[in-house]
Motif scaffolding. Sequence first.
Motif, PDB file in Angstrom:
ATOM      1  N   GLY A   1      88.189  93.587  92.479  1.00  0.00           N
ATOM      2  CA  GLY A   1      87.849  94.258  94.424  1.00  0.00           C
ATOM      3  C   GLY A   1      87.017  95.286  94.747  1.00  0.00           C
ATOM      4  O   GLY A   1      86.633  94.881  96.584  1.00  0.00           O
ATOM      5  N   THR A   2      85.615  95.588  93.679  1.00  0.00           N
ATOM      6  CA  THR A   2      84.882  95.897  94.575  1.00  0.00           C
ATOM      7  C   THR A   2      83.625  94.800  94.341  1.00  0.00           C
ATOM      8  O   THR A   2      83.471  94.053  93.840  1.00  0.00           O
ATOM      9  CB  THR A   2      84.021  96.484  92.959  1.00  0.00           C
ATOM     10  OG1 THR A   2      85.387  97.837  92.965  1.00  0.00           O
ATOM     11  CG2 THR A   2      82.654  97.247  93.215  1.00  0.00           C
ATOM     12  N   HIS A   3      83.544  94.426  95.739  1.00  0.00           N
ATOM     13  CA  HIS A   3      82.200  93.277  95.704  1.00  0.00           C
ATOM     14  C   HIS A   3      80.933  93.246  95.917  1.00  0.00           C
ATOM     15  O   HIS A   3      80.668  94.897  95.787  1.00  0.00           O
ATOM     16  CB  HIS A   3      83.046  92.787  97.081  1.00  0.00           C
ATOM     17  CG  HIS A   3      83.794  92.310  97.254  1.00  0.00           C
ATOM     18  ND1 HIS A   3      85.045  92.314  98.218  1.00  0.00           N
ATOM     19  CD2 HIS A   3      84.986  91.972  96.012  1.00  0.00           C
ATOM     20  CE1 HIS A   3      86.145  92.248  98.101  1.00  0.00           C
ATOM     21  NE2 HIS A   3      86.215  91.575  96.367  1.00  0.00           N
ATOM     22  N   ILE A   4      79.944  92.893  96.615  1.00  0.00           N
ATOM     23  CA  ILE A   4      79.140  92.344  96.202  1.00  0.00           C
ATOM     24  C   ILE A   4      78.410  91.885  97.859  1.00  0.00           C
ATOM     25  O   ILE A   4      78.626  91.126  98.000  1.00  0.00           O
ATOM     26  CB  ILE A   4      78.303  91.695  94.931  1.00  0.00           C
ATOM     27  CG1 ILE A   4      78.710  92.592  94.045  1.00  0.00           C
ATOM     28  CG2 ILE A   4      76.744  91.422  95.322  1.00  0.00           C
ATOM     29  CD1 ILE A   4      77.802  91.932  92.773  1.00  0.00           C
ATOM     30  N   GLY A   5      77.358  92.530  98.601  1.00  0.00           N
ATOM     31  CA  GLY A   5      77.230  92.567  99.742  1.00  0.00           C
ATOM     32  C   GLY A   5      76.053  92.136 100.185  1.00  0.00           C
ATOM     33  O   GLY A   5      75.197  91.458 100.738  1.00  0.00           O
TER      34      GLY A   5
END
Lengths: 291, 779, 175
Positions: C53-57
């Motif tokens: 759920g924790t994303h990389i953008g």
Amino acid sequence: MIPPEFDYHAAGSVDEAIGLLTGNPGEAKVLAGGQSLIPLMKLRLASPKVLVDISRIADLSYIQEKGDWLVIGAATKVNDLNDSKLVGSSYPLLADAAAHIADPLVRNMGTVGGNVCHGDPGNDLPACMVALGAQYVVRGPKGNRTVPASDFYQDTFVTALDPSEILTEVQIPKAQPGTGGAYLKMERKVGDFAIAAVAVQLSVDAKGTVTRAGIALTNVGPTVLNAPKAAASLLKKKPSDADLLAAGKLAAEAAQPTSDLRGPADFKRGVVQTLTQRAATLAWSRAGGQR
Amino acid sequence: MSATVHGGIGQSLGRKEDARFIRGKGNYVDDIQLPGMLYLDFTRSPYAHAKITGIHPENALKIPGVLAVVTGKDLDAAKLAWMPTLMSDTQMVLPIDTVKFQGQEVVAVVAENRYAAADGAAAVDIDYDPLPVVTDPVKALQPDSPLVRPDKEKKSNHIWHWETGDKAGTDDLLKKSEVVVHQDLYIPRINVSSIETCGCVAQFDAMGRLTVWMTTQAPHAIRTVFALVAGLPEQSIRIISPDIGGGFGGKVPVYPGYVVAVVAALKTGHPVKWVETRMNNLMSSSFARDYHISADIGCTKDGKLTALKVKTIADHGYADAAANPSKFPAGLFHIITGSYPFQKAFVEVDGVYTNKPPGGIAYRCSFRVTEAAYSIERLIDEIARKVGMDPAEFRMKNFIPPEAFPFQSALGWTYDSGNYAGALKLAMKMIDYPALRREQAERRKKGEFMGIGISSFTEIVGAGPSHTFDILGIKMFESCEIRIHPTGKVMARFGTKAQGQGHETTYSQILATELGIPAENISIEEGDTDTAPYGLGTYASRSTPTAGAAAAVAARKIREKAQKIAAHLLEVSPDDIEWKDYKFQVKGVPEKSKTMADVAFAAYTNPAPGVEPGLEAVDYYDPPNMTYPFGSYICVVDIDKGTGQVKVRRFVAVDDCGTIINPMIVDGQIHGGLNMGLAPALYEQITYDENGNIRGNSFLDYLVPTSMESPHWETGKTTTPSPHHPIGAKGVGESPTVGAPAAIVNAVIDALSPLGVTNIDIPIYPWKVWQVLHDKGVT
Amino acid sequence: MASTAIPRLTSPLPIKGAARRIHVTINEVDFDMAVEDRTLLVHFLRDVLGLTGTHIGCDTTHCGACTVLLDGKPVKSCTVLAVQVDGRKIRTVEGLETGGKLHPVQDGFAAEHGLQCGFCTPGMMMTAVALLAKNPNPSEDEIRRAISGNLCRCTGYMNIVKAIQHAAKTQGGKS
């Protein structure tokens, strides 16, 4: 983006950290909040072989008045400045700057010590420290020494800090009645390094006459820039609009901007002039000056 | 009181897809973990143009976990070093001997994990011989320019010339026009910067069947492209678009990473994941805009528009890899006559090669529509100023009137419907335009710079009618397949693929209204080519105009069959049944009725004699025309004289997208689109130095607006349904991106107009404004 | 294609022989894990623990898609080393729903259409949760300042502001 390999050490004390730095000459970097260093490592622009984490050292995180000084521990988070009632009520220059360093999330990791000793001319706190007349306590293998902020910055990413030394405390002259400051920063967008920013710290007497002035500039030179002529021009005055304009012009002359994506050099000088006028106006009124 | 159906058209139904996203349970490409999965990373070119003289992978291959490197020569052996673009051009997957832009993928590194892949990519040594670089398309057209594509027969950087309209007639009418304004406008290169970058996971199973989970807005088109390019049987390819973290056109093209991941999966027998970093995305994913425009607009001395002439240079980088499914090389740029009935118009565009990444894509609009809307709405302001008319009054005087629709534009488009004056009137009322003009006059007396900008744009979306649009010959229809299960619950599948638009919700709403089944009983699926009917994907605001129409038509096919079953159940002739209040009723006897759920059960248990069991339908919808959403925006800015900073004080957006399916979602789409209109007006651009070095390849310098730059948007609506769309809807996601930039820039120029300023090229950075103020002696 | 050996796929991330063990509490669950020194917290969460759920953008500490709470404060987990959080508490989006009940911030984002593609949403919500814990009744300006380190490309921020106001209201001014 992934940093290259390194060995991580969580130092238990400042002396242990200094030992690690001394034991790995040229290969070790201090890790405090990591908000400047880790991005550089991910970009592989920095590749220290050893990281010395000082964030776990007890008693490096505090904001308190002690004797003639406001003392701030090097590992104090930038957001602790924002949350500090003492800073909010008595050190408006610091409060202004702390609210505009990077973004709120970065400020939860980034440290005061890291911001003042990284040596990036875009860091915001150095200008505040120079304007405030602060000094830094630095510890190395030979013990402690104190360096005035105005002598600390030598070139881009080059400071008076020896590779085996650690900045442990920032000491700011204690706020007195009749002192006030302001930090005005112009950014391309919120969270950016400054196009230009100006720190002004003034002391005034009961009549509103300026008795001490410090002015310093962010991101318009290879390091933070002191603007002593601009500051001196306000002394012994209840600054009029013309005085403020003159101070702004002197600050603009002190700036050494280069043209880049943030704009051409002459524009940045113009911004320094405007922000100096405005910051000085605000600082004077915060110090108790009244028209 | 008329009957309603839960979640029908016009209701602000909460979004179905949110249930997973708010829990962090979305399934994006980088979330996919397969057993034995490998990772792909690239070593990229530091040069914008250079000969590759040596590739040394030895150090990379020594790194633990690094398994393989792939070069252009390896791909060339499989005839995969080059791939075709949609514009009949070619672009490299990996270079065999020459790199064409900084950041180009040169060598692929395959490793056991992403850390080793990154280490490997950093350790590959490549020798280059730098070649002369050209980044300016005007210089690229000069005879002594470095040649970007010596592989082409035509030894020139000129790719194509395209023109439309009446050249002689336009020239003639401009000559006769009493007032003519010439204006040059540059619309810089920008990047969509969806917060999720591009990526994929490619896997071959033991039967040789390929599955690719991919950040693509057009999974079926990708499947066919893969079949045609790689020669794999199409039934052995499955493309799955999982949840996509924003598209905006950036996830339409085929990028080298996708192709190399497939090759690496084939060669290693392991699933292979490739996910771009942000820096890679800004350096090499497809750009938008980069149009150098030079225009002349004419009118009579009392302000009646006459003719428009536009000459444009389109910088395509080293390949024309435009994601443009129209038969026009410059996309829909000839919507540039906008909301106005020009007597004559002429547009010409020349495509040019430079040493920059190939493209382009639309950036949240139909291809080249923002370029068109921005140009015409800027020109209208300049000519109004020259005539001495208020820009609102000038527009009101010239708008195509509502009764003129369908309207044939001077450049050949047939606008379906519109009420341009209605939208502008509402916007002026919402913002109290007369009061703003009074305030501005007061402020000007005090030496302050406040500006008011209007943009009354016309869009063109819903690609598209088969006579004008295709991808590799495949017509631009869209599809919907509906299955109603025995218990009256619905599964519907579409050829489109949402990237945040909320299709699972809005399609349910169309079907709820058309089928009389509550939206909560309808499931929507998209993005898996094994299960979804063939479609061309989601971009260019086409989903509602095409797939939304397919949904309505497929539902009506269901109703047709269901009516026979209802008649059987009610023991009357089908002719005696009517669909009313979301039920089948015996005409004149409303108490004798059957719901769609009743009919569905009967369809499987008791179908009418001669009626085949089941209740399913599929529709492939070829739209008869484009739809033409429109709107009027008014922006108010204040300029800080001391710094040149522009502050957007207010922004009122009145949009007309025809029938509104979900007002909440429409508002959300407009807010987001406005933010992506603000971005290029004041913040975003990608530039290159003369050596082709990209300036601004991270979010440090590529200035995506934050919550602090983005103002408090104010929205309003008028509703002018499309006459040719089954439910009258037009599409909305992109209108604000198309319309907003001109409103903002017009406001800035309006503020500075007393100084004689007629243009500042976007993005309007503070230094540009400061320089004007400084030059004019204000600052 | 030059290649070396067959893959040795034992862990989604490299763990060198002398890997460090860290003890960290994530969403109230204790983990004792080996990590390589350079492992970024975001990769530890996503690739090792499967908390995707924790994303990389963005990779450069600008976008905030990777925001998690570190001892209650929002930080960008792409710019934190896993070894730095040894002995500390992490909360991710997966830890917001408790006992089958959504957090008011999650309800607020759904109710006010505060998300579109959903990619920035987990990070944005974590920042909002921390804001409301500190300031139960933030003004629009305070909300905009608090989320200024989280980029959203879809919503134009309007409905995110409303979503956080909605959550503040349902929390009844209490965090």
